[in-house]
Design a protein around this motif. Structure first.
Motif, PDB file in Angstrom:
ATOM      1  N   THR B  21      -0.442 -11.671   7.160  1.00  0.00           N
ATOM      2  CA  THR B  21      -0.162 -10.313   7.797  1.00  0.00           C
ATOM      3  C   THR B  21       1.002 -10.009   8.506  1.00  0.00           C
ATOM      4  O   THR B  21       1.386  -8.890   8.409  1.00  0.00           O
ATOM      5  N   LEU B  22       1.342 -10.783   9.077  1.00  0.00           N
ATOM      6  CA  LEU B  22       2.848 -10.671   9.973  1.00  0.00           C
ATOM      7  C   LEU B  22       3.864 -10.404   8.805  1.00  0.00           C
ATOM      8  O   LEU B  22       4.724  -9.622   9.021  1.00  0.00           O
ATOM      9  N   ASN B  24       3.526  -9.200   6.010  1.00  0.00           N
ATOM     10  CA  ASN B  24       3.359  -7.790   5.568  1.00  0.00           C
ATOM     11  C   ASN B  24       3.743  -6.684   6.409  1.00  0.00           C
ATOM     12  O   ASN B  24       4.359  -5.670   6.123  1.00  0.00           O
ATOM     13  N   LEU B  25       3.628  -7.127   7.810  1.00  0.00           N
ATOM     14  CA  LEU B  25       4.284  -6.148   8.923  1.00  0.00           C
ATOM     15  C   LEU B  25       5.784  -5.983   8.619  1.00  0.00           C
ATOM     16  O   LEU B  25       6.316  -4.788   8.880  1.00  0.00           O
ATOM     17  N   ARG B  27       7.478  -6.254   6.198  1.00  0.00           N
ATOM     18  CA  ARG B  27       7.911  -5.749   4.887  1.00  0.00           C
ATOM     19  C   ARG B  27       8.007  -4.254   5.086  1.00  0.00           C
ATOM     20  O   ARG B  27       7.317  -3.471   5.920  1.00  0.00           O
ATOM     21  N   LYS B  28       8.746  -3.518   4.005  1.00  0.00           N
ATOM     22  CA  LYS B  28       8.682  -2.314   3.875  1.00  0.00           C
ATOM     23  C   LYS B  28       7.520  -1.566   3.484  1.00  0.00           C
ATOM     24  O   LYS B  28       6.960  -2.152   2.462  1.00  0.00           O
ATOM     25  N   PRO B  29       7.103  -0.589   3.970  1.00  0.00           N
ATOM     26  CA  PRO B  29       5.640  -0.028   3.221  1.00  0.00           C
ATOM     27  C   PRO B  29       5.888   0.383   1.783  1.00  0.00           C
ATOM     28  O   PRO B  29       6.859   0.901   1.359  1.00  0.00           O
ATOM     29  N   VAL B  30       4.897   0.012   1.025  1.00  0.00           N
ATOM     30  CA  VAL B  30       5.024   0.315  -0.402  1.00  0.00           C
ATOM     31  C   VAL B  30       4.457   1.716  -0.714  1.00  0.00           C
ATOM     32  O   VAL B  30       4.290   1.997  -1.786  1.00  0.00           O
ATOM     33  N   THR B  31       3.819   2.383   0.149  1.00  0.00           N
ATOM     34  CA  THR B  31       3.339   3.593   0.045  1.00  0.00           C
ATOM     35  C   THR B  31       4.136   4.687  -0.752  1.00  0.00           C
ATOM     36  O   THR B  31       5.337   4.764  -0.324  1.00  0.00           O
ATOM     37  N   GLN B  33       4.227   8.631  -1.401  1.00  0.00           N
ATOM     38  CA  GLN B  33       3.718   9.889  -0.787  1.00  0.00           C
ATOM     39  C   GLN B  33       3.556  10.788  -1.956  1.00  0.00           C
ATOM     40  O   GLN B  33       4.382  11.858  -2.298  1.00  0.00           O
ATOM     41  N   LEU B  36       4.304  14.665  -2.627  1.00  0.00           N
ATOM     42  CA  LEU B  36       5.580  15.027  -2.287  1.00  0.00           C
ATOM     43  C   LEU B  36       6.468  14.307  -3.315  1.00  0.00           C
ATOM     44  O   LEU B  36       7.389  14.813  -3.889  1.00  0.00           O
TER      45      LEU B  36
END
Lengths: 173, 170, 320
Positions: B21-22, B24-25, B27-31, B33, B36
């Protein structure tokens, strides 16, 4: 009237009301909850009288521990939780008489006892309830009775375990 | 009883989970949007709505009203009426009820004239049920709104044909 | 402090806590998102969704307040109030700077843990009054779990008290002027970690959230609650979590002590870090099974904390 006095009387009313509710409410669980409430209010009284340790122990053991156990037992005991407790109100009048007798005896003796009156005149001089004096008493002067008592409790716990275990074995056979 | 797991393995697994999990923290978010930023739809996208195609050379409908799509549709949402004039079949009416469509693409697969295709459309929901019952006019208008997906009946049927034995005959 | 003064201080503290707790949900969602490589709430109050908690609160306020017909009406409505009141009561004893504490008594630690143990009764009432089998099962689980984890919680809580020689929070803070208790060799680390674990179990957080196990119990004891009553449970849970975070920062991380910045800033910073660690644990582990959880408690945590307390006591009495 000072704000403290008003708060005190509100507390008194709450304590009396919740104590009566313990007796007259017809649900077992509701009684238990009101009991928790009255124990908490009693703890607040202890605090206002300067008995901080007693209040803390009251909350931790009675309101926290005992009430949790009572509620646990009510929930675990089969099918009593939804029944109304009407049949227990049969002996209401003798119970009222007996309890009022006890009440008057208590009030009479506290009112007339000279020791109580001397305490009431100078309440703050007492060191009772302060954790330091209590722990000194408990762990220095009375350490042997304290340890004997804890041994007794340990024996009781082990005994309860042994009894519970034997019962289960019989069921398995 | 559950199998006994050694303590070192438990500790190792615990630390591994925390490390994962660390990572993942950091890493750049893969979301992405979504409203948009829109991702390009895949070439063989199978979803959204349908269109009835029109032959660009002659300006005529490709549908010949053969009812193959009506027969194969698993949820029975296509209703075609056929009429015949000027040497070929036509769909007199073509109703596709998108409410029950399961996006299986079977109607496209069986079409012998590439008349029905799926479209590169994503945002087809509406607030009215009537909008999801597509008649011939709506289906033809859809073809102008979105561009068609890769799959057409003939292309898909070609995939099913046995491979030509070119290597062996040589 | 006069009576009126302490009442007004209490009101200020209450408002501040509710505000902080509201935004803790935002912190939690944002940080949880990052732990999973998402970005969390974004659109309400762009660019970082900072209006999200307010939107959530408004949504919950505007929802219908349902009391199902076959519930025990009085207890059903009492439960959320009980949980919120008991969760907020503990803050009265926590010092937020060295001098600013609402109720400064010698037994602050004892009082705090005593009140923390009362929350479970609210959970109980909720589970029973809902008249729903999932809620009842969940309440039973919660009770068994909290009663069990009370033991290591208190035992690990006592280690800083023994090291500082007092149950008063201010004395505990001042005893950490040289070094924080978490840096105390072996004893400090063990009691810190066990306290955090026991507190997680006490607050029904993942990996000990058996009473809210969605896959088995749908939603747990608050299954029949909706709207503002549900929000009360949520508020209570997060207030308790905040209190636990503050407690860890006071007992093990030196609380308001620190160079340059003022005490309030330091304690806020440390609390935030502890809160983020709790979230980190939350998203790293799976939910334990009930027998595993009990085994962890009785076979690992209780002997460990008991031995730890013994070592701490020996250390203090020998070095005196």
């Amino acid at each position: 009237m000072k704000a403290e006095t008003i708060a005190f009387f509100i507390l008194c009313l709450g304590l009396v009301a919740s104590s009566i509710a313990v007796v007259i409410s017809k649900h077992l669980l509701r009684s238990a909850i009101f009991l928790a409430l009255s124990l908490l209010l009693t703890a607040i009284f202890y605090i206002s009288f300067g008995a901080e340790l007693l209040a803390g122990v009251q909350i931790l053991l009675y309101a926290g521990g005992v009430i949790t156990l009572i509620v646990f037992v009510i929930l675990l005991t089969e099918r009593i939780e939804m029944k109304k407790l009407e049949e227990t109100h049969r002996g209401a009048i003798p119970a009222l008489l007996a309890s009022s007798l006890v009440f008057f005896i208590l009030v009479y003796f506290t009112w007339t006892s000279p020791k109580v009156q001397s305490l009431a005149k100078s309440p703050s001089s007492s060191t009772f309830g302060i954790s330091k004096t209590l722990s000194e008493n408990l762990f220095q002067e009375w350490v042997l009775p304290f340890e004997v008592l804890s041994l007794l409790l340990l024996a009781a716990i082990i005994g309860a375990l042994v009894l519970a275990r034997r019962e289960r074995k019989e069921k398995e056979i | 009883m559950a199998k006994k797991v050694s303590n070192t393995r438990l500790v190792k697994a615990t630390l591994l989970a925390l490390w994962f999990t660390l990572k993942n923290l950091l890493r750049k978010p893969v979301t992405i949007q979504y409203p948009l930023i829109k991702r390009p739809l895949p070439e063989r996208w199978r979803g959204g709505t349908f269109a009835l195609t029109i032959d660009p050379e002659t300006g005529e409908e490709n549908c010949i009203g053969c009812k193959l799509c009506e027969k194969i549709c698993p949820s029975e949402i296509i209703t075609v009426e056929m009429e015949k004039h000027s040497g070929r079949g036509w769909a007199k009416s073509f109703i596709l009820d998108l409410q029950a469509c399961i996006q299986c693409e079977l109607c496209v697969q069986v079409c012998p004239t590439d008349a029905i295709v799926m479209l590169h459309s994503m945002e087809t929901p509406t607030t009215r049920r009537e909008d999801l019952i597509l008649d011939k006019d709506k289906l033809e208008a859809n073809g102008k709104l979105y561009h068609a997906a890769w799959a057409t009946g003939l292309k898909l049927q070609r995939l099913h044909e046995p491979k030509k034995p070119s290597v062996i005959s040589r | 402090m006069t009576f009126a003064e302490s009442v007004s201080h209490g009101a200020i503290l209450l408002g501040a806590i509710i505000g902080v707790v509201t935004y803790l949900t935002w912190v939690e969602r944002k940080f949880s998102g990052r732990l999973q490589s998402r970005i969390g709430p974004y659109l309400v109050g762009r660019p970082h969704g900072w209006l999200q908690p307010i939107a959530d609160a408004l949504k919950l306020l505007s929802k219908e307040d349902i009391t199902p017909t076959k519930t025990d009406r009085f207890l059903f409505n009492l439960a959320p109030i009980w949980v919120v009141v008991m969760s907020l009561l503990g803050f009265a004893f926590l010092p937020l700077t060295i001098n600013w504490v609402l109720v400064n008594i010698d037994l602050g630690l004892l009082y705090f843990s005593a009140i923390g143990s009362l929350i479970v009764i609210g959970v109980f009432i909720a589970g029973w009054a809902s008249n729903n089998k999932y809620a009842l099962l969940s309440a039973l689980r919660a009770a068994a779990q909290i009663v069990a984890y009370e033991v290591p919680l208190l035992l690990s809580l006592l280690v800083p008290a023994v090291l500082a020689g007092s149950l008063n929070f201010q004395d505990i803070i001042l005893a950490q002027e040289k070094y924080w208790f978490i840096l105390f060799p072996v004893v400090g680390q063990i009691s810190g970690i066990t306290f955090l674990l026991a507190a997680l179990a006490e607050g029904n957080r993942i990996p000990f959230d058996l009473s809210e196990a969605e896959s088995e119990l749908v939603a747990g004891f608050n299954i029949e609650y909706s709207g503002m009553k549900f929000a009360y449970f949520y508020l209570g849970e997060y207030a308790h979590l905040l209190a636990v975070s503050i407690l860890v920062s006071i007992l093990f991380l030196g609380g308001p002590l620190g160079p340059l910045l003022s005490g309030g800033v330091w304690i806020a910073l440390k609390t935030l870090i502890v809160f983020l660690i709790v979230l980190w644990i939350r998203w790293s582990f799976l939910r334990l099974r009930i027998d595993q959880m009990m085994m962890l408690n009785w076979k690992v945590l209780v002997p460990l904390t008991l031995g730890n307390l013994l070592v701490a006591g020996l250390w203090v009495s020998l070095s005196r």
